[in-house]
Design a protein around this motif. Structure first.
Motif, PDB file in Angstrom:
ATOM      1  N   UNK A   4       0.840  -1.204   0.000  1.00  0.00           N
ATOM      2  CA  UNK A   4       0.000   0.000   0.000  1.00  0.00           C
ATOM      3  C   UNK A   4       0.876   1.255   0.000  1.00  0.00           C
ATOM      4  N   UNK A   5       1.816   1.327   0.924  1.00  0.00           N
ATOM      5  CA  UNK A   5       2.660   2.526   1.002  1.00  0.00           C
ATOM      6  C   UNK A   5       3.599   2.615  -0.201  1.00  0.00           C
ATOM      7  N   UNK A   6       4.087   1.500  -0.703  1.00  0.00           N
ATOM      8  CA  UNK A   6       4.940   1.526  -1.895  1.00  0.00           C
ATOM      9  C   UNK A   6       4.188   2.125  -3.085  1.00  0.00           C
ATOM     10  N   UNK A   7       2.916   1.824  -3.189  1.00  0.00           N
ATOM     11  CA  UNK A   7       2.082   2.330  -4.292  1.00  0.00           C
ATOM     12  C   UNK A   7       1.903   3.854  -4.215  1.00  0.00           C
ATOM     13  N   UNK A   8       2.064   4.435  -3.048  1.00  0.00           N
ATOM     14  CA  UNK A   8       1.855   5.880  -2.908  1.00  0.00           C
ATOM     15  C   UNK A   8       2.867   6.704  -3.702  1.00  0.00           C
ATOM     16  N   UNK A   9       4.038   6.165  -3.955  1.00  0.00           N
ATOM     17  CA  UNK A   9       5.007   6.870  -4.803  1.00  0.00           C
ATOM     18  C   UNK A   9       4.422   7.106  -6.197  1.00  0.00           C
ATOM     19  N   UNK A  10       3.723   6.110  -6.707  1.00  0.00           N
ATOM     20  CA  UNK A  10       3.057   6.230  -8.008  1.00  0.00           C
ATOM     21  C   UNK A  10       1.843   7.156  -7.909  1.00  0.00           C
ATOM     22  N   UNK A  11       1.076   7.016  -6.844  1.00  0.00           N
ATOM     23  CA  UNK A  11      -0.117   7.853  -6.643  1.00  0.00           C
ATOM     24  C   UNK A  11       0.253   9.335  -6.682  1.00  0.00           C
ATOM     25  N   UNK A  12       1.338   9.700  -6.030  1.00  0.00           N
ATOM     26  CA  UNK A  12       1.714  11.107  -5.911  1.00  0.00           C
ATOM     27  C   UNK A  12       2.763  11.555  -6.935  1.00  0.00           C
ATOM     28  N   UNK A  13       2.918  10.806  -8.014  1.00  0.00           N
ATOM     29  CA  UNK A  13       3.937  11.123  -9.017  1.00  0.00           C
ATOM     30  C   UNK A  13       3.778  12.513  -9.614  1.00  0.00           C
TER      31      UNK A  13
END
Length: 120
Positions: A4-13
Motif C-alpha cells: 500500500x505505502x509503496x504504491x503511494x510513490x506512483x499515486x503522488x507522481x
C-alpha cells in the motif's frame, strides 16, 4: 513498508517526490521534509486546517481518530477521497492542498509570541 505505502510513490507522481517513514502503528508521508499525510490501517489521511477542511467535509470524509485512555482524539488529518488513489492528477491537487496546510501549521509553530521585552 507495505504494498500500500509503496504504491503511494506512483499515486503522488504528479505532486512530487515523497518519503515514507514508519511511525507508531502507521506511516508518515513527507514531501520536502514536511509531513502532509499519514497511513493508518491501510487508509490514507491528508493534512487539514481551517482553510481546506471544508473540502473533505463536503465529500463526507472524516478525521483520523484514535483512543487515548478511553478518550477519542481527532487529528487534523482526514480520510482521502477514493479518487486520490486512482487518479494521479487528483492526487496532486489534494496533496498540494494538504501540503499547504502543513506549511501553514509549520509557520504558526515558528511564530514567537511578543514578550514584555518589546515594551522596554
Amino acid at each position: 513498508m507495505s504494498e500500500y505505502t509503496d504504491h503511494l510513490h506512483e499515486v503522488f507522481q504528479h505532486f512530487g517526490p515523497i518519503t515514507i517513514r514508519r511511525m507508531f502503528g502507521g506511516y508518515g508521508i513527507y514531501h520536502d521534509g514536511l509531513m502532509f499525510a499519514l497511513v493508518a490501517d491501510e487508509a490514507l489521511y491528508l493534512k487539514t486546517d481551517r482553510v481546506n477542511v471544508g473540502d473533505f467535509e463536503r465529500e463526507g470524509l472524516g478525521p483520523f481518530e484514535y483512543d487515548k485512555g478511553g478518550k477519542v482524539v481527532k487529528m487534523s488529518y482526514y480520510l482521502a477521497p477514493d479518487d486520490v488513489l486512482e487518479d494521479p492528477e487528483q492526487a496532486a491537487i489534494w496533496a498540494r492542498r494538504s501540503y499547504e496546510a502543513a506549511l501553514r501549521a509549520r509557520g504558526k509553530k515558528n511564530l514567537k509570541p511578543l514578550g514584555a521585552e518589546m515594551y522596554k
